[in-house]
Design a protein around this motif. Sequence first.
Motif, short mmCIF file in Angstrom:
data_model
loop_
_atom_site.label_atom_id
_atom_site.label_comp_id
_atom_site.label_asym_id
_atom_site.label_seq_id
_atom_site.Cartn_x
_atom_site.Cartn_y
_atom_site.Cartn_z
N GLY A 1 0.79 -1.33 0.13
CA GLY A 1 0.12 0.16 0.15
C GLY A 1 0.86 1.23 -0.08
N ALA A 2 1.85 1.20 0.85
CA ALA A 2 2.74 2.45 0.77
C ALA A 2 3.82 2.68 -0.30
CB ALA A 2 3.56 2.58 2.20
N SER A 3 3.91 1.49 -1.04
CA SER A 3 4.77 1.78 -2.48
C SER A 3 4.45 2.85 -3.25
CB SER A 3 4.94 0.33 -2.99
OG SER A 3 5.64 0.28 -4.20
N GLN A 4 5.62 3.48 -4.01
CA GLN A 4 5.23 4.46 -4.88
C GLN A 4 5.47 3.80 -6.36
OE1 GLN A 4 7.85 7.84 -4.02
NE2 GLN A 4 7.08 7.79 -1.88
N ALA A 5 5.83 2.44 -6.41
CA ALA A 5 6.02 2.01 -7.70
C ALA A 5 4.79 1.78 -8.54
CB ALA A 5 6.76 0.55 -7.60
N THR A 6 4.54 1.75 -9.99
CA THR A 6 3.51 1.82 -10.64
C THR A 6 3.70 0.72 -11.78
OG1 THR A 6 4.37 3.57 -12.14
CG2 THR A 6 2.93 4.21 -10.27
N GLY A 7 2.77 0.36 -12.28
CA GLY A 7 2.87 -0.77 -13.46
C GLY A 7 3.53 -2.07 -13.07
N VAL A 8 4.46 -2.33 -13.94
CA VAL A 8 5.39 -3.43 -13.77
C VAL A 8 6.05 -3.49 -12.42
CG1 VAL A 8 7.22 -4.91 -14.77
CG2 VAL A 8 5.63 -3.97 -16.23
N GLY A 9 6.55 -2.37 -12.17
CA GLY A 9 7.14 -2.16 -10.87
C GLY A 9 6.25 -2.39 -9.64
N ALA A 10 5.27 -2.18 -9.55
CA ALA A 10 4.18 -2.30 -8.69
C ALA A 10 4.06 -3.89 -8.50
CB ALA A 10 2.86 -1.73 -8.70
N LEU A 11 3.93 -4.42 -9.60
CA LEU A 11 3.86 -6.19 -9.56
C LEU A 11 5.15 -6.72 -9.03
CD1 LEU A 11 2.14 -7.12 -13.00
CD2 LEU A 11 1.35 -7.33 -10.85
N GLY A 12 6.32 -5.83 -9.27
CA GLY A 12 7.55 -6.36 -8.50
C GLY A 12 7.40 -6.47 -7.12
N ALA B 1 10.18 2.43 -8.25
CA ALA B 1 9.48 3.66 -8.50
C ALA B 1 10.13 4.68 -9.69
CB ALA B 1 9.09 4.33 -7.30
N HIS B 2 9.30 4.90 -10.26
CA HIS B 2 9.87 6.50 -11.14
C HIS B 2 10.26 7.51 -10.26
CE1 HIS B 2 8.73 4.27 -15.00
NE2 HIS B 2 7.72 3.99 -14.44
N ALA B 3 11.10 8.42 -10.69
CA ALA B 3 11.64 9.58 -10.05
C ALA B 3 10.85 10.59 -10.76
CB ALA B 3 13.10 9.90 -10.13
N ASP B 4 10.00 11.25 -9.81
CA ASP B 4 9.33 12.53 -10.40
C ASP B 4 9.76 13.83 -10.14
OD1 ASP B 4 7.13 14.29 -11.06
OD2 ASP B 4 5.63 13.39 -10.24
N PRO B 5 10.32 14.36 -10.96
CA PRO B 5 11.13 15.64 -10.79
C PRO B 5 10.28 16.71 -10.30
CG PRO B 5 10.98 15.36 -13.28
CD PRO B 5 10.53 14.13 -12.63
N THR B 6 8.88 16.62 -10.62
CA THR B 6 8.00 17.49 -10.02
C THR B 6 7.79 17.44 -8.37
OG1 THR B 6 6.17 16.41 -10.57
CG2 THR B 6 6.95 17.52 -12.29
N GLN B 7 8.08 16.50 -7.88
CA GLN B 7 7.94 16.47 -6.49
C GLN B 7 9.22 16.50 -5.77
OE1 GLN B 7 5.22 15.78 -5.21
NE2 GLN B 7 4.02 15.59 -7.15
N HIS B 8 10.47 16.96 -6.36
CA HIS B 8 11.48 16.88 -5.41
C HIS B 8 11.57 18.06 -4.71
CE1 HIS B 8 14.22 15.06 -9.09
NE2 HIS B 8 13.48 13.98 -8.49
N ALA B 9 12.08 17.92 -3.58
CA ALA B 9 12.29 18.75 -2.40
C ALA B 9 13.59 18.88 -1.84
CB ALA B 9 11.11 18.54 -1.22
#
Length: 611
Positions: free
Chosen positions: A164-175, A529-537
Amino acid sequence: MFDIARAEWGRYRGWIAAYAIAHLLLLVFFGRIVDLGQQPLTVYRAFAAGYGLTGLLLGMHQMGTWRKPNAWLQLLHRPLAPSRIAMALIVTATTGLVVAVALPVALTLAWQLWGSARVVDPRHGLLPLSALSIAACGYLAGAYGMLADRRYAASGLVLLLWIGASQATGVGALGIQALACACGVGLVLAAFRPDLGSPPKTLATMLLVTVPVLFGAYVGILLLGFLSELAWIMLGSHPANMALPPAGGFTQAERMTPRDRLLAGLAPATLGDVPLWREQVALSDVHAIGRQLGELPWRGQISNPGGNGFDADPTRVHWTFRHATLRYAGRHVTDGTSAGALGVGLDNMPFPAVASVAGEFPGGAAGDRAIVVANTLYRYVASVGRVVPRIALPGGEFVLGITPVGGSLVVLGDRALYVVDGRHLADGEGLVSPRQRVPLPGMPGDLSRIDLAELVDGYLVSLTFTAHASDPFGIAPFQTVLWVDDAGKVTPVATRSLGEDYPAAFRYRGWWPSPAMYALRKAGTQLFAHADPTQHADASPLPDTVRTLAASSMLASVFAAAWLARRRRLRPAPALAWITACGVIGPPAVVGLMLIVPMPEHVPASVAAIA
């Protein structure tokens, strides 16, 4: 082994068939109302919670009936190793979940693919596998909960929390789901032995059992912090729900109106034009520049974070973005038949990336839509049914939102703010160059408020960076005001630091109880998970008080581990290992030592003398 599986299947086949039929009818019912393949993440999470609960109940019931003393003896009294018996039960339950959970999802997708004009992408083929993985993980957590020692049996639920807490999507979420299931199988095999509830015997099983316990203890510590915050809120002194928040703090700044926030940002300014600017701000409209795209969409992503489709009102066609072709697929609303494909330009070329709808196109005709793809803003022209690019930011940047301001359009990017002449957007079909560019003086993940006032000779822009002011992920809160003249020159006007409102121990409450577990949690949730540059802090340096608090916590854990090891009469090597682990990990390891290593049995003196 086959006989065990066949007998177990006969025990549950009626329930599996009933669940599969009810599940399929439920999916068909919802499929008639909405397009299940294009739902937001919250809907998928609701379904995932139901599948996880299904597996959890199945595992608890199956192993709960077998762990009774007489049934347990009967089950293990066979010429098979306990691990093979356990695998027979696991395979049978997984087969039941395939029929009850995955098969109805697959049939619903097949009906939607061949029986309707709705969009079914290859990414949707991951949905049955994902549903099965989540249900199987719930089953393994429930089975482990019935077989393991009662003191730490609930630690298997950590696997579901990880998913539930994982930020992975797609095939990464299946992994991630596959890794969680593999860990669950290991836990069940480690607990499936004649002497139920006994502590682990080997180093490998000890590590396998300990890691979920440590994460469970860490989650428990975070939960205690959450309950403490609830108590703080009920007392009425929490900054977030105080009638009058602390003066000069970030909570007060976030509650202000755009005009008041801009005037507060001008308070420490010393430029000569500031008094005139204050008068203009008080009399003019102050616009809040919003971020419309929360997360970047990724190709092959199972969920749909942004607007994935729109309705073309004049033609009554619903357009849905298809990841496979990077074009929109149309469906007539009246009869559900296909309406073709929609791409870029006259040739319907594919978009360069996944598209998101950002509402109506400012200044356009009725039915025109704004479509955002990476660094480009497109316009869907409803009168001709065509998509044309209108604004392109520099390469590597991303469009996050658009806001009309007077006769102009303000485009929010992840690196800068752009002002575009709205008169050129309303006419023509070519790209329009921005008139002014305002670089963001901070990271996009920290930015929470943008307020803009149109002056006689330019713009005043207030940027407030408070998005992570109450957690350890971002920079210390501050507000800065910039002046942009008509030629595009940017002049800093004032910058003020905002009060943090919360004590440092609260802001870093996820770090100081166990820096090691915090790092492992961060690595686990970001795995694949993909690195989202728009969420960088831009994270602030750790305060010395927080470092001292963490060091004190780990030092206290060492003394507690030494005392517990002595009470449990551990041999020198295991005792040293536990003390070292507690010194590195902190309180979660102390809880793990208390739960995993039992107290020695107390033998009365009279019995010992007789022996």
